[in-house]
Write a protein that holds these residues in place. Structure first.
Motif, PDB file in Angstrom:
ATOM      1  N   VAL A   6       0.836  -1.202   0.000  1.00 29.92           N
ATOM      2  CA  VAL A   6       0.000   0.000   0.000  1.00 29.92           C
ATOM      3  C   VAL A   6       0.874   1.257   0.000  1.00 29.92           C
ATOM      4  O   VAL A   6       0.619   2.213  -0.746  1.00 29.92           O
ATOM      5  N   LEU A   7       1.927   1.268   0.835  1.00 27.59           N
ATOM      6  CA  LEU A   7       2.818   2.426   0.899  1.00 27.59           C
ATOM      7  C   LEU A   7       3.600   2.601  -0.404  1.00 27.59           C
ATOM      8  O   LEU A   7       3.772   3.726  -0.884  1.00 27.59           O
ATOM      9  N   ALA A   8       4.070   1.483  -0.964  1.00 24.63           N
ATOM     10  CA  ALA A   8       4.827   1.555  -2.228  1.00 24.63           C
ATOM     11  C   ALA A   8       3.940   2.055  -3.364  1.00 24.63           C
ATOM     12  O   ALA A   8       4.381   2.850  -4.204  1.00 24.63           O
TER      13      ALA A   8
ATOM     14  N   ASP B  54      -0.167  12.087   0.749  1.00 26.72           N
ATOM     15  CA  ASP B  54      -0.793  11.605   1.982  1.00 26.72           C
ATOM     16  C   ASP B  54      -1.520  10.295   1.699  1.00 26.72           C
ATOM     17  O   ASP B  54      -2.045  10.086   0.594  1.00 26.72           O
ATOM     18  N   VAL B  55      -1.554   9.424   2.715  1.00 23.92           N
ATOM     19  CA  VAL B  55      -2.347   8.195   2.655  1.00 23.92           C
ATOM     20  C   VAL B  55      -3.366   8.266   3.788  1.00 23.92           C
ATOM     21  O   VAL B  55      -3.002   8.466   4.949  1.00 23.92           O
ATOM     22  N   HIS B  56      -4.641   8.123   3.457  1.00 21.55           N
ATOM     23  CA  HIS B  56      -5.717   8.147   4.451  1.00 21.55           C
ATOM     24  C   HIS B  56      -6.290   6.743   4.591  1.00 21.55           C
ATOM     25  O   HIS B  56      -6.741   6.158   3.588  1.00 21.55           O
ATOM     26  N   ILE B  57      -6.274   6.204   5.794  1.00 16.06           N
ATOM     27  CA  ILE B  57      -6.860   4.891   6.077  1.00 16.06           C
ATOM     28  C   ILE B  57      -8.014   5.120   7.042  1.00 16.06           C
ATOM     29  O   ILE B  57      -7.799   5.508   8.200  1.00 16.06           O
ATOM     30  N   GLU B  58      -9.257   4.923   6.556  1.00 13.35           N
ATOM     31  CA  GLU B  58     -10.447   5.341   7.295  1.00 13.35           C
ATOM     32  C   GLU B  58     -11.377   4.152   7.537  1.00 13.35           C
ATOM     33  O   GLU B  58     -11.865   3.547   6.571  1.00 13.35           O
TER      34      GLU B  58
ATOM     35  N   VAL C 218      -9.263   3.287   1.796  1.00 15.07           N
ATOM     36  CA  VAL C 218      -7.879   3.762   1.639  1.00 15.07           C
ATOM     37  C   VAL C 218      -7.874   4.785   0.511  1.00 15.07           C
ATOM     38  O   VAL C 218      -8.322   4.491  -0.599  1.00 15.07           O
ATOM     39  N   ARG C 219      -7.395   5.984   0.821  1.00 16.08           N
ATOM     40  CA  ARG C 219      -7.357   7.037  -0.196  1.00 16.08           C
ATOM     41  C   ARG C 219      -5.980   7.672  -0.245  1.00 16.08           C
ATOM     42  O   ARG C 219      -5.302   7.793   0.772  1.00 16.08           O
ATOM     43  N   TYR C 220      -5.570   8.078  -1.455  1.00 14.53           N
ATOM     44  CA  TYR C 220      -4.308   8.768  -1.664  1.00 14.53           C
ATOM     45  C   TYR C 220      -4.601  10.217  -2.062  1.00 14.53           C
ATOM     46  O   TYR C 220      -5.505  10.470  -2.855  1.00 14.53           O
TER      47      TYR C 220
END
Length: 554
Positions: A179-181, A190-194, A202-204
Motif C-alpha cells: 500500500v505504501l509503495a 498523503d495516505v488516508h486509512i479510514e 484507503v485514499r491517496y
C-alpha cells in the motif's frame, strides 16, 4: 536462438553491447532483454515484438483491452501475481492469457489444470501488465487471499493476541508495504486509512486531490492488523486505542528513503490513520524548480541575499510555503552563512542548516526557540510560522538586530501580511521598519503532457477579467492512464510578490487596510498579483483556467 542473438541478428544491438549486457547478467541473474532495455540500448516495444516473433505469439496493447469481470474471476489473484499473467478472454473452451514472460511457459500448465481450458498466450509490455493487474485485482490482493485462509482459526483462539500476531506476520507486513509503495509510485503526498462500519477506505492525496486507492474490499477484515502494523513501524503503543498518537516511519522504496509522519486517531468504527509522505530528495529543489515567473524570481532572489529584515511567505495550508522556504535556504546556505531554523515539525533535513524541533511539552515554542538561537550567532533564521504576537515581536526584534528572518503567515494575499501582523497587536512602526518583502502563493495542477490537447473555450465560462482573443486556444488534458484519467499530472506554484517601499511603509504606519496597500503597490508597480501569474500560466498551457480559478477562490 537466444534473445541476445536475435537482437544482434536484427541489428538492434552491437556485439560490444551484447557482451556488456551478458556481463551484467552473470552478476545479477536478471533477464538479458530487461538488462538491455534498462541500459537504454534497445526500445522495450521492439524487444517485445522480437520475442513475439520468436515464440510465434501476437503482441497486444493491454491499455486498450476491455476484459469482462467474469473473465477476470477465472483466475485467483494469488495465481495472477505469482505467474505474472492475466486472463483477457474466454471463447469455445480456450482461455486467452496475457503475459510478459514467455520464458516461464511451463507454469501455464497449472492454469490449464485449474481452469480446464486450453490456454492461448499473448504478449504484453511488462509495465502495462503490472498496471493492469493493480487496476483490476487491487493492491495487495494476492496477500489478502493468503491471509484470509488462516484468519478464522486465529481469531477464535484469542482476538487480542490474534491482532498482535497478525501485525507481525510476513503477509501483513507485505500488504502494508504494498500500500505504501503504491502510494509513492502514484506520487501521493498523503495516505488516508479510514474505518467505516462495513469497509476500510484507503485514499491517496495526489496533486492535492483525494482519490480512492484500488484495494480489494476484503481489506476491511484486516483493518486492525494494518493499523497495528503501522503503529509498530512508527514505534507507537499498539495497545492504546483510546487517544490520538503521532509518530514517524522511515520507509525505503527503490533505493530512496521517505519520511512518513503518522497520525492515529480513534474513530467510531476503529482507528483512522493518516500518513504524510515526505520525499527526502524533494528538499533539494531550487527556486528555479518551483515555477516562479522570472519577474518574481528576480525580486525574491535579491531579497533573500539581504543582510537583515523579515521575508514572509503566505498562503493557506498545503500551498507549498515550506517548500519555497527550503528552496530559498538551499540557495543561500554556504560555509560563510550560518542558518538556524525553528520548525513544528521538522519536515526535511537540510544539509548545512541547524534545525530545531518545537517541543511544547517542555515549553520550547517558536518564540522561546527564536530567543535561544539568537545567542548562537546566526546570520539567517527561519521560523516555521508566526502564530501570535510574542513570536511576531521576537522575529521583528531579530530582524532589527541584523538578522535575515524567514517565516510563514496564513493570509490570502501578500498585502494582507502587514495588516495581519497589526491585528496580532504588533506596533505599526515595528512592522514598517522590519518587513522587506512578502511572497504569496498557491499550488495548481499541471496539465498532463501525455494527453494534453488545445481547445477553443466558451467565453461565457471564462473569468470576466481573463483576456482571450477570439479563436485563441487554451490547453486541457483529456485523461489517460498516466494521469489516472484526471487530465493533470504534477503541480506548480502560482505566485504574488509585494516589495515594501517607503510609500507602503507610510501606509502601514497609518494602519490602512490591505485593499488600500494593494492599490498603492499596484500603482507604483511593486505588486505582481496571483491572478496575473495564474492567467499567464493558463495562456502558456501549463495549467487550466479552471485550476487557476479554483486556486484563487481559496
Amino acid at each position: 536462438m537466444g534473445i541476445g542473438a536475435l537482437l544482434l541478428d536484427r541489428g538492434l544491438i552491437s556485439r560490444e553491447q551484447l557482451e556488456e549486457a551478458l556481463a551484467q547478467q552473470q552478476a545479477s541473474g536478471e533477464r538479458l532483454d530487461r538488462i538491455l532495455v534498462r541500459m537504454g540500448l534497445v526500445d522495450a516495444e521492439r524487444v517485445l515484438h522480437v520475442i513475439g516473433d520468436q515464440f510465434h505469439m501476437p503482441v497486444i496493447d493491454l491499455a486498450s483491452v476491455e476484459v469482462k469481470p467474469e473473465v477476470l474471476q477465472i483466475l485467483p489473484a494469488k495465481l495472477v501475481y505469482r505467474q505474472n499473467c492475466v486472463p483477457i478472454s474466454r471463447e469455445n473452451g480456450t482461455l486467452r492469457v496475457a503475459t510478459s514472460d514467455p520464458f516461464e511457459l511451463p507454469g501455464l500448465d497449472e492454469l490449464r489444470l485449474l481452469t480446464g481450458c486450453s490456454i492461448e498466450v499473448v504478449l504484453a509490455d511488462d509495465d502495462e501488465l503490472r498496471n493492469f493487474i493493480r487496476a483490476h485485482y487491487g493492491v495487495g490482493s494476492d496477500t489478502l487471499d493468503e491471509m484470509s485462509a488462516g484468519l478464522a482459526a486465529k481469531a477464535e483462539a484469542d482476538p487480542a493476541q490474534a491482532e498482535v500476531e497478525q501485525a507481525q506476520e510476513a503477509s501483513v507486513i507485505k500488504l502494508v508495504n504494498d500500500v505504501l509503495a503504491e502510494a509513492i509510485t502514484e506520487r501521493a503526498t498523503d495516505v488516508h486509512i479510514e474505518p467505516y462500519e462495513r469497509e476500510l477506505l484507503v485514499r491517496y492525496r495526489i496533486d492535492g486531490v483525494l482519490q480512492r486507492a484500488n484495494v480489494p474490499a476484503t481489506i476491511n477484515r484486516f483493518a486492525a492488523a494494518i493499523v497495528s502494523r503501522l503503529k509498530i513501524m512508527a514505534s507507537l503503543n499498539i495497545a492504546e486505542k483510546r487517544k490520538p498518537q503521532d509518530g514517524r516511519i522511515t520507509f525505503k522504496h527503490k533505493g530512496r528513503e521517505y519520511d512518513l509522519r503518522v497520525s492515529v486517531i480513534p474513530m467510531l468504527f476503529g482507528e483512522g490513520v493518516v500518513l504524510r509522505i515526505l520525499n527526502k530528495s524533494a528538499v533539494m529543489l531550487g527556486l528555479a524548480d518551483l515555477g516562479m515567473p522570472r519577474h518574481v524570481a528576480d525580486i525574491w532572489e535579491r531579497m533573500i541575499l539581504r543582510p537583515h529584515g523579515i521575508l514572509l511567505v503566505t498562503g493557506p495550508t498545503g500551498s507549498g510555503k515550506s517548500t519555497t522556504l527550503y528552496a530559498s535556504l538551499n540557495t543561500i546556505v554556504s560555509d560563510a552563512v550560518k542558518v538556524i531554523t525553528v520548525e513544528d515539525p521538522v519536515e526535511y533535513h537540510v544539509p548545512g542548516v541547524n534545525q530545531i524541533q518545537v517541543n511544547h511539552k517542555v515549553g520550547l515554542d517558536f518564540a522561546e526557540g527564536l530567543r535561544s538561537i539568537l545567542r548562537h550567532d546566526p546570520d539567517v533564521v527561519m521560523i516555521g510560522e508566526i502564530r501570535d504576537k510574542e513570536t511576531a515581536e521576537t522575529a521583528i526584534q531579530a530582524s532589527l538586530t541584523g538578522h535575515l528572518v524567514f517565516s510563514t503567515l496564513h493570509t490570502n494575499d501578500a498585502p494582507g501580511a502587514a495588516t495581519r501582523l497589526l491585528d496580532m497587536g504588533v506596533e505599526p512602526f515595528l512592522v514598517a521598519s522590519s518587513l522587506e518583502c512578502v511572497l504569496a502563493q498557491r499550488l495548481v495542477r499541471r496539465v498532463c503532457q501525455e494527453c494534453s490537447a488545445p481547445y477553443v473555450p466558451d467565453h461565457a465560462d471564462l473569468p470576466p477579467d481573463f483576456a482571450l482573443a477570439e479563436g485563441q486556444t487554451l490547453v486541457r488534458g483529456a485523461g489517460c492512464r498516466s494521469c489516472r484519467n484526471t487530465g493533470y499530472r504534477g503541480r506548480l506554484g502560482v505566485y504574488e510578490v509585494l516589495r515594501m517601499t517607503d510609500e507602503l511603509r507610510e501606509r502601514v504606519m497609518e494602519r490602512v487596510n490591505a485593499h488600500r496597500i494593494a492599490a498603492a503597490a499596484e500603482k507604483s508597480g511593486d505588486l505582481y498579483r496571483l491572478r496575473q501569474d495564474g492567467y499567464a500560466k493558463a495562456l502558456a498551457g501549463v495549467t487550466t483556467i479552471e485550476e487557476v480559478a479554483a486556486a484563487l477562490a481559496t
